[in-house]
Design an enzyme around this catalytic site. Structure first.
Site, PDB file in Angstrom:
ATOM      1  N   GLU A  24      54.161   4.805 -56.557  1.00 20.74           N
ATOM      2  CA  GLU A  24      53.797   3.678 -57.423  1.00 20.74           C
ATOM      3  C   GLU A  24      53.926   2.355 -56.684  1.00 20.74           C
ATOM      4  O   GLU A  24      53.078   1.458 -56.819  1.00 20.74           O
ATOM      5  CB  GLU A  24      54.690   3.653 -58.665  1.00 20.74           C
TER       6      GLU A  24
ATOM      7  N   ARG B 128      35.203 -28.779 -49.304  1.00 22.84           N
ATOM      8  CA  ARG B 128      35.704 -30.006 -49.918  1.00 22.84           C
ATOM      9  C   ARG B 128      35.985 -31.054 -48.842  1.00 22.84           C
ATOM     10  O   ARG B 128      36.660 -30.772 -47.840  1.00 22.84           O
ATOM     11  CB  ARG B 128      36.983 -29.685 -50.693  1.00 22.84           C
TER      12      ARG B 128
ATOM     13  N   GLN C 246      45.562 -30.840 -40.040  1.00 22.55           N
ATOM     14  CA  GLN C 246      46.541 -29.897 -39.499  1.00 22.55           C
ATOM     15  C   GLN C 246      47.530 -29.419 -40.558  1.00 22.55           C
ATOM     16  O   GLN C 246      47.897 -28.235 -40.589  1.00 22.55           O
ATOM     17  CB  GLN C 246      47.299 -30.541 -38.340  1.00 22.55           C
TER      18      GLN C 246
END
Length: 378
Positions: A239, A265, A276
């Site tokens: 799981e 953008r 940076q």
């Protein structure tokens, strides 16, 4: 690890399907009643028609007979494609226990159900037993050739959609808390079983289950009476890999959307991603996702080759790193996308809400750290 050409083609096919069938907010809204459901039975059935469900389950019981690496590829790419089929992983988890401990009839029923696009559920947690599963107290009383179940289970994923629920009950309280636990296969429409949704910050996926004199025959027991604790161990390890694979896909999707945004953008006459301070944060996310992918698929490949001696520890590592990578990537994306990340229109806020749950369910990440530390002799 190196994927085969067939595996790469399969991943591409899942990615293409998701882009076509649930790639837009409008498509996902139509599949999920406006975002109020976490799972779409219709989409899961379409996956089934393509032969993509139960790809790792054995063919002799109706599965596809593939590898667990194949399964992880499907889980990763379907999550990356925002496919609303979260509950499928719960069925896979339940299948691990049925396949190792169930009767031939139980195996055929559950594997057949999963591969046909049906949901299966597993009910372990109780109001007083979450991370401490061995403290489960919900009783099952012997009455002739039946067990009678009374009590409550909670946080049960996809029970409202499932055909069956694998229920952890206590059949004997005389020994230690790890003894006397039994797993029972209960039809989800059994008389006396009431399923109620739990309202969460994301969408309807988990439920409270109330059992009032629910009768199941003794042949509904999965494995041996009183032997559930040992039977659950391997299934819970798998799981954690299932959760890790889906979380890896979620992390990659948040990263993809973030990268698309910062390369388009513009502010101060240049793209946001060219600063940076932004690109280094994105580089850190890319590095973490790459490491998560390498570790997860190595663990899956070793499982395929029968090397499961370290499954408990390695699956805990995978769950921690992949679920936390998904959460961190989504949160970073909101910050770096600014107002667009916070707005519902662009979808990142939904990815944050969804990413908050996996570090909690399937054994909290705090419990996973306990498992790892115990494996080190601490």
């Amino acid at each position: 690890m190196r994927f085969t050409a067939e595996q790469r083609s399969f991943a591409d096919a899942v990615r293409t399907f998701c882009a076509r069938e649930c790639g837009t907010p409008e498509q996902r809204a139509a599949l999920t009643a406006g975002g109020t459901w976490a799972d779409s039975p219709d989409l899961l059935r379409r996956f089934a028609e393509l032969g993509w469900l139960g790809i790792s389950l054995p063919s002799e019981h109706g599965g596809q007979g593939g590898t667990f690496v194949d399964e992880c590829l499907f889980l990763e790419e379907s999550a990356r494609g925002l496919a609303p089929t979260t509950g499928y992983g719960t069925g896979l988890t339940a299948a691990q226990t049925y396949l190792h401990w169930g009767t031939e009839a139980q195996k055929d029923t559950i594997v057949g159900s999963i591969c046909a696009g049906e949901f299966e559920a597993i009910a372990l947690s109780e109001p007083g037993a979450g991370s401490d599963l061995a403290s489960a107290r919900m009783p099952a009383t012997l009455d002739g050739d039946h067990l009678v179940l009374d009590g409550q289970k909670t946080w049960t994923t996809a029970a409202h959609l499932a055909r069956h629920v694998l229920v952890l009950v206590r059949t004997d309280s005389s020994g230690s808390k790890h003894d006397g636990l039994t797993l029972v296969m209960v039809p989800a429409d059994a008389p006396g079983l009431t399923i109620r949704p739990i309202d969460t910050m994301y969408a309807h996926t988990v439920n409270d289950l109330y059992f009032t004199s629910v009768r199941v025959p003794l042949d509904a027991v999965v494995g041996t009476v009183g032997g559930a604790w040992r039977q659950l161990t391997r299934g819970l390890g798998v799981e954690r890999l299932i959760i890790a694979a889906s979380s890896l896909g979620a992390a990659q999707r948040s990263f993809d959307d973030l990268l698309s945004h910062v390369t388009q953008r513009e502010q101060f006459g240049r793209t946001v991603g060219s600063f940076q301070a932004v690109r280094h944060r994105i580089a850190d996310l890319a590095a973490e996702i790459a490491l998560c992918r390498a570790f997860l698929y190595d663990a899956a490949d070793r499982l395929d080759h029968g090397d499961d001696a370290d499954l408990s520890r390695d699956s805990s590592v995978a769950k921690i790193r992949c679920t936390e990578a998904a959460k961190q990537t989504a949160l970073e994306a909101v910050q770096l996308m600014g107002g667009y990340g916070y707005a519902r229109e662009y979808g990142m806020e939904a990815q944050v809400r969804k990413a908050l749950a996996p570090p909690i369910y399937g054994g909290t990440n705090e419990i996973q750290r306990e498992i790892i530390s115990r494996s080190l002799g601490l």
